[in-house]
Enzyme design. Sequence first.
Site, mmCIF file in Angstrom:
data_model
loop_
_atom_site.group_PDB
_atom_site.id
_atom_site.type_symbol
_atom_site.label_atom_id
_atom_site.label_comp_id
_atom_site.label_asym_id
_atom_site.label_seq_id
_atom_site.Cartn_x
_atom_site.Cartn_y
_atom_site.Cartn_z
ATOM 1 N N CYS A 24 14.522 23.430 -16.905
ATOM 2 C CA CYS A 24 14.117 23.435 -18.572
ATOM 3 C C CYS A 24 12.699 23.865 -18.881
ATOM 4 O O CYS A 24 11.963 22.962 -18.574
ATOM 5 C CB CYS A 24 14.792 22.179 -19.087
ATOM 6 S SG CYS A 24 14.134 21.861 -20.982
ATOM 7 N N CYS A 55 11.020 20.967 -20.725
ATOM 8 C CA CYS A 55 10.741 19.764 -19.891
ATOM 9 C C CYS A 55 9.438 19.987 -18.872
ATOM 10 O O CYS A 55 8.681 19.233 -18.891
ATOM 11 C CB CYS A 55 11.929 19.771 -18.918
ATOM 12 S SG CYS A 55 13.404 18.879 -19.513
ATOM 13 N N ARG A 70 -11.476 -11.537 -8.220
ATOM 14 C CA ARG A 70 -10.229 -11.757 -7.952
ATOM 15 C C ARG A 70 -9.442 -11.295 -6.977
ATOM 16 O O ARG A 70 -9.838 -10.760 -5.767
ATOM 17 C CB ARG A 70 -9.595 -11.946 -9.366
ATOM 18 C CG ARG A 70 -10.386 -12.686 -10.452
ATOM 19 C CD ARG A 70 -9.539 -12.977 -11.816
ATOM 20 N NE ARG A 70 -8.689 -13.962 -11.468
ATOM 21 C CZ ARG A 70 -7.424 -14.136 -12.034
ATOM 22 N NH1 ARG A 70 -7.050 -12.992 -12.883
ATOM 23 N NH2 ARG A 70 -6.646 -15.304 -12.152
ATOM 24 N N VAL A 104 -14.161 -25.436 -3.722
ATOM 25 C CA VAL A 104 -14.348 -24.094 -3.291
ATOM 26 C C VAL A 104 -15.123 -23.544 -4.645
ATOM 27 O O VAL A 104 -15.929 -22.949 -4.659
ATOM 28 C CB VAL A 104 -13.400 -23.400 -3.095
ATOM 29 C CG1 VAL A 104 -13.721 -21.714 -2.850
ATOM 30 C CG2 VAL A 104 -13.108 -23.755 -1.390
#
Length: 509
Positions: A74, A77, A307, A381
């Site tokens: 297509c 698309c 983190r 800690v």
Amino acid sequence: MASILYFILLFYITIEATAVEGTSGIGSRSILREINEPDLLSDAAIDLNNTNFDSVLRSSPASFAIVEFFAHWCPACRNYKPQYEKVARLFNGPDAVHPGVVMMTRVDCAEKINTKLCDRYSVGHYPMLLWGPPSKFSSGGWEPKQNKNEIQTIDDGRTADRLLNWINKQLGSSYHLDDEKFENEHLAVNASDPGQIVRAVYDIEEATATAFDIILAHKMISSKTRVPLISFFQLLVAHHPSKRCRKGTADILVNFDDLWPSDIWHNNVQETAVSQGNIALKDFRICGKEVPRGYWIFCRGSKNDTRGFSCGLWVLLHSLSVRIEDGESQSVFTTICDFIHNFFICEECRQHFYKMCSSVSSPFNKTRDFVLWLWDVHNKVNQRLMKEEASLQTGDPKYPKNIWPPKQLCPSCSRSPIRNDNDIDWDKDEVFKFLVEYYGRTLLSSYKDKDFLEDDRIELVDDSATSTNVVAVPLGAALGIALASCAFGALACYWRSQQKNRKTRRNWS
């Protein structure tokens, strides 16, 4: 004679020139193509088909999913793909700016394997975009006239800007196509929301897989570390909150003696055997083939170097601590201390942790005592790191270290107003109840339809299947635990998926 030789030589040169021209022509075009065409980035949107559609969406950590149904032939698309990819790069993959929010996928309906799948979702035009919780895609289908369906069409997503605007309206967010990783974080911090922890289960899986990868990458398995590693694997098989991590670890344990026999360090082919064992272990996925994903959700910092793994490992240890029986508390304490001492690669952190382990003078007889000890160690800690990060300005400004839990999250945990971090009158009975609930039921509460998580009991294995001394248990007992764990895991209930986007996270990392 000379003329004949000249003719033969001329013919040979002509043939060679033709061959070289043909070859160099192809090569030149190839080289020019490599020079002139920019490096193509790999697609961020995930290609799905009928064989993996349900399983991939069911196991997604994202709150929502978009499925683009298209056909590769297509033209519209093909033209839309760059627009879709711009948005997908915000949410998908290890370099995503906002991971774990929206999972963006695509299905090629022109492939015969996907015919039934596209029929299931009533695909009537290309491209067609559907939006909904991942679990709803994996458990059903969609019809245009169906009422009260949590899957809906995206009717205004023809460009990247319009698609992102549509997403922002659904989520109440303000994402932009030019957002940069760790710089434009839109998730608010709300320490009083206990629901923040529910998405940490994916980071527990990520931390488990990362720890296993570190052990293999640094060749940390030796005659001294073999037994501590087996003991930790036994603990994961029995009490890891993720079913697929329990199953993956059990698979490693079943094969461990074959890969790392106990006499491997006493024979003449030690180096070769150890190398082969490392290579073979790399084929095992301790938490399944979808993990590691390469990004953090609950444990994601506002900067790339904050983190992440350390946060995920702490959450794993706390979640293990609240799932054990009283009779296991001392052996689990020993197992965790030995694991950190032998396999946590940050030298200073490892020494500090093991020093606190060594200071324990009497054995733990109750789960409560071990849970509170680990909680106290974590706060110590954090106290140490708070001072170091404040002086060196290396902390995460959005997620600073603090003493936990804060008053907003657990009002009953402290008896008096908190004046400073060193003068808190804790009600340890309330703290214990909070930790058991927070790292137990609350951790998994929004995922009742996820078949890779345990049911809502804190105890996974009964007394007959649980070792009372994990460190001393031989491998045969480990297999018994593995089989018992898998048996109980097979009886797990489905957990409901999280229906709204969690916008808050806690600060304790």
